[in-house]
Design a protein around this motif. Sequence first.
Motif, PDB file in Angstrom:
ATOM      1  N   ARG A  38       0.820  -1.211   0.000  1.00  0.00           N
ATOM      2  CA  ARG A  38       0.000   0.000   0.000  1.00  0.00           C
ATOM      3  C   ARG A  38       0.851   1.256   0.000  1.00  0.00           C
ATOM      4  O   ARG A  38       0.555   2.235  -0.702  1.00  0.00           O
ATOM      5  N   GLY A  41       2.239   1.705  -3.405  1.00  0.00           N
ATOM      6  CA  GLY A  41       1.196   2.185  -4.306  1.00  0.00           C
ATOM      7  C   GLY A  41       0.907   3.660  -4.107  1.00  0.00           C
ATOM      8  O   GLY A  41       0.795   4.425  -5.076  1.00  0.00           O
ATOM      9  N   ILE A  42       0.795   4.068  -2.848  1.00  0.00           N
ATOM     10  CA  ILE A  42       0.562   5.487  -2.560  1.00  0.00           C
ATOM     11  C   ILE A  42       1.741   6.332  -3.023  1.00  0.00           C
ATOM     12  O   ILE A  42       1.567   7.430  -3.588  1.00  0.00           O
ATOM     13  N   ALA A  44       3.783   5.607  -5.491  1.00  0.00           N
ATOM     14  CA  ALA A  44       3.755   5.666  -6.954  1.00  0.00           C
ATOM     15  C   ALA A  44       2.731   6.682  -7.442  1.00  0.00           C
ATOM     16  O   ALA A  44       3.003   7.470  -8.367  1.00  0.00           O
ATOM     17  N   ILE A  45       1.540   6.681  -6.810  1.00  0.00           N
ATOM     18  CA  ILE A  45       0.514   7.655  -7.198  1.00  0.00           C
ATOM     19  C   ILE A  45       0.975   9.075  -6.902  1.00  0.00           C
ATOM     20  O   ILE A  45       0.799   9.993  -7.713  1.00  0.00           O
ATOM     21  N   ALA A  46       1.588   9.252  -5.726  1.00  0.00           N
ATOM     22  CA  ALA A  46       2.078  10.583  -5.358  1.00  0.00           C
ATOM     23  C   ALA A  46       3.163  11.052  -6.321  1.00  0.00           C
ATOM     24  O   ALA A  46       3.206  12.224  -6.716  1.00  0.00           O
ATOM     25  N   ALA A  48       3.534  10.084  -9.490  1.00  0.00           N
ATOM     26  CA  ALA A  48       2.905  10.396 -10.771  1.00  0.00           C
ATOM     27  C   ALA A  48       2.212  11.753 -10.722  1.00  0.00           C
ATOM     28  O   ALA A  48       2.364  12.584 -11.629  1.00  0.00           O
ATOM     29  N   LEU A  49       1.433  11.990  -9.639  1.00  0.00           N
ATOM     30  CA  LEU A  49       0.769  13.281  -9.500  1.00  0.00           C
ATOM     31  C   LEU A  49       1.782  14.415  -9.356  1.00  0.00           C
ATOM     32  O   LEU A  49       1.559  15.521  -9.864  1.00  0.00           O
TER      33      LEU A  49
END
Length: 457
Positions: A38, A41-42, A44-46, A48-49
Amino acid sequence: MAHSFTPPSEQALDGSAERLKRIRAGLGKRHARERRFRALGIAAIAAALGFVAILFSMILYQGLPAFTQANLEVDVHFDPAIVKVAARPVRDAQQSSAEYQRALLDWERKVTMVNWNRVLEQSIKAAAPDFEIDTKSALSIVETSERFRLRDMFVADPGLLGQTVKVKMLASANADNWLKGNIDRSLPDTQQQLSPSARMLSDRFMEDGQMRFAFAWHIFTNSDSRSAPASAGLAGAFIGSLYMMLVVIVLAVPIGVMSAVYLEEFAPKNKFTDFIEVNINNLAAVPSIVFGLLGAAVFINYFRLPLSAPLVGGLVLTLMTLPTIIIATRSALRAVPPSLRQAALGIGASKTQTVFHHVLPVTYPGILTATIIGVAQALGETAPLLLIGMNAFVAQIPGSPLEPSSALPVQIYLWQGNENRNFFEARTSAAIIVLLGLMLMLNAIAIFLRARLERRK
């Protein structure tokens, strides 16, 4: 010798405790792995954003200043000593329409021959009467197209002869660069784009309030220009992209959706349909420049369609978009539960009625999403348009899909390579903002329509 004896019940309890301990240890490891997953994943999202935010911030930082441009407000005197033309011809009762048009064209030709640069020069010098500046330096402050605007003002109203009117003029690209600080002021005169007197007069006009920054509406109303770069706009490229998207929507959407419906619902499962499906999947992975080569060979060389026309660009982008729409539409059709088809067939509906009255309406949100994705992808394509001549300089706004035009991504490409980097670097980012805004608007429309369609189900 005495031996200790452990009852069976105690052995079972010891074994259960040991197994419970191993299970807890295993659960702890699994929970730890889940937490790490998790966290990754967080992260990676952070990331990307964050990269997207950096990209958008850079584009906005570079592009927003281009939406404001310096304007010089001066009093323009239409001096009869310079504007030496007769009165505008008036049609006589005995004069035919052809004779009047000939006289009017002759008068307009004489107006064009007037030295409007001199009218412009006198107006600039009159705004700073105590400042010494040569003709070339004075004219370099404002855009070269302003002399034609003065001419058009006089043609529209010949009564301006001998009068003085206040006119807001667009500053030149070099003056705009200087006033915005895009050029290092410490550079020697040999590396500056304006003469020392022109730079000093620009600063003086800015201090006196005669020159100020205003929103550059001409970016949205003018077409591209090489002779007057400060007045260059995106209107021609925007209309060209609009024509191409209309062609894509009219051709790619119905053909793609109907092809997907036939392949998924009606086509027999044999080697031929398998061959078609494999080729559709392969076409979705073909580089876009290949479609440009195909369009140049087929639509231009074989069918002799006009070069640089939005119609040709729309046809090329239609070929490129079709695989995306077909694949996404088939995925939406496969997601429909088989029970819906069985229920429709069970109450006596035909195969066609089942597909078009029951299955297809359920897939409208998915089909709409596929359409918008395909159109948005086509909107941002550049490579295939370069091969069909849409990178040619077009100074007019196209009146139809058959007239030469540019497109928004191609216009960005052309401005990026302009030799006046100090001015067009910001203008390029501004064009990217317009393109991204158009794509975001398409996505917003898709989300809105999808939500409406899902509520109706």
